[in-house]
Scaffold this active site. Structure first.
Site, PDB file in Angstrom:
ATOM      1  N   GLU A 142      37.813  43.017  49.783  1.00 57.03           N
ATOM      2  CA  GLU A 142      37.991  42.963  48.329  1.00 57.03           C
ATOM      3  C   GLU A 142      39.202  43.780  47.888  1.00 57.03           C
ATOM      4  OE1 GLU A 142      35.263  43.574  50.022  1.00 57.03           O
ATOM      5  OE2 GLU A 142      33.460  42.843  49.007  1.00 57.03           O
TER       6      GLU A 142
ATOM      7  N   CYS B 264      38.075  47.336  53.037  1.00 53.29           N
ATOM      8  CA  CYS B 264      37.287  46.133  52.735  1.00 53.29           C
ATOM      9  C   CYS B 264      38.190  44.991  52.276  1.00 53.29           C
ATOM     10  CB  CYS B 264      36.296  46.413  51.617  1.00 53.29           C
ATOM     11  SG  CYS B 264      35.133  47.742  51.930  1.00 53.29           S
TER      12      CYS B 264
ATOM     13  N   ASN C 251      38.716  41.870  55.610  1.00 50.74           N
ATOM     14  CA  ASN C 251      38.493  43.269  55.990  1.00 50.74           C
ATOM     15  C   ASN C 251      39.341  43.635  57.208  1.00 50.74           C
ATOM     16  OD1 ASN C 251      36.612  41.467  57.256  1.00 50.74           O
ATOM     17  ND2 ASN C 251      35.393  43.197  57.968  1.00 50.74           N
TER      18      ASN C 251
ATOM     19  N   CYS D 296      34.492  49.180  46.256  1.00 49.98           N
ATOM     20  CA  CYS D 296      35.223  47.990  45.803  1.00 49.98           C
ATOM     21  C   CYS D 296      34.864  47.652  44.362  1.00 49.98           C
ATOM     22  CB  CYS D 296      34.952  46.807  46.725  1.00 49.98           C
ATOM     23  SG  CYS D 296      35.782  46.989  48.318  1.00 49.98           S
TER      24      CYS D 296
ATOM     25  N   GLU E 124      39.491  46.592  59.909  1.00 51.36           N
ATOM     26  CA  GLU E 124      38.808  47.774  60.443  1.00 51.36           C
ATOM     27  C   GLU E 124      39.762  48.636  61.271  1.00 51.36           C
ATOM     28  OE1 GLU E 124      34.311  45.871  60.530  1.00 51.36           O
ATOM     29  OE2 GLU E 124      35.271  46.370  62.437  1.00 51.36           O
ATOM     30  N   ASN E 125      39.283  49.832  61.584  1.00 51.19           N
ATOM     31  CA  ASN E 125      40.086  50.782  62.339  1.00 51.19           C
ATOM     32  C   ASN E 125      39.148  51.590  63.230  1.00 51.19           C
ATOM     33  OD1 ASN E 125      41.611  53.474  62.749  1.00 51.19           O
ATOM     34  ND2 ASN E 125      43.130  52.139  61.805  1.00 51.19           N
TER      35      ASN E 125
HETATM   36 ZN   LIG Z   1      34.144  47.415  49.786  1.00 49.16          ZN
END
Ligand SMILES: [Zn+2]
Length: 159
Positions: free
Chosen positions: A74, A72, A61, A114, A63-64
């Site tokens: 996936e 994510c 993953n 996802c 993030e921001n």
């Molecule tokens: Zn996801």
């Protein structure tokens, strides 16, 4: 009034009960969690996608600070695999997550977005994607993404 009941078959096992190919895929997902960029949630997710030729693409993953701009694990791994090997169908995906330095005891499950992205890949290649969800106490094995997304919306819905 008619009633419909939807059910999902989940195999519950330990990693040792899986064949070597899938054990390895789980290990790669766990390793990938270490590369997560998750300063906001502290939730580190790793994913490994096994393609039909045996290659594995992993992701984590990302993030921001503008939260919706992150992605994510996936989809990072799936899109990476699809971009690098657009002709090859994914056969399986393994997902693992850790928080506070420990892998979760219960299996981690993919979010709805996802599941939808994985469903697109399943439909694109007309091939089931086996899902391996890692927890340190048990692993869930699900035969295809459709089982995780009942009454799904796919390209056939657009007619
Ligand atoms: Zn996801």
């Amino acid at each position: 009034m008619e009633e419909k009941i939807l059910s999902t078959r989940i195999q519950v096992c330990t990693p040792e009960e899986l064949d070597a190919r899938y054990r390895n895929l789980l290990d790669q997902a766990k390793e990938a969690a270490a590369s997560a960029y998750a300063p906001y949630s502290g939730f580190h997710v790793g994913t490994a996608v096994l393609l039909e030729n045996g290659e594995v693409f992993s992701g984590s993953n990302q993030e921001n600070s503008a939260y919706p701009s992150g992605l994510c694990a996936e989809r990072v791994a799936l899109f990476f695999a699809n971009a690098q090997r657009p002709q090859l169908a994914p056969e399986a995906i393994a997902i693992a997550a850790s928080a506070q330095g420990r892998f979760l005891e219960n299996p981690i499950t993919p979010c709805g977005a996802c599941r939808q992205a994985l469903l697109e890949s399943e439909m694109r290649f007309r091939k089931n994607i086996k899902v391996l969800l890692y927890g340190s106490d048990r692993v869930y094995v699900i035969e295809c993404i459709k089982d995780l997304l009942p009454l799904c919306f796919g390209k056939d819905s657009l007619v």
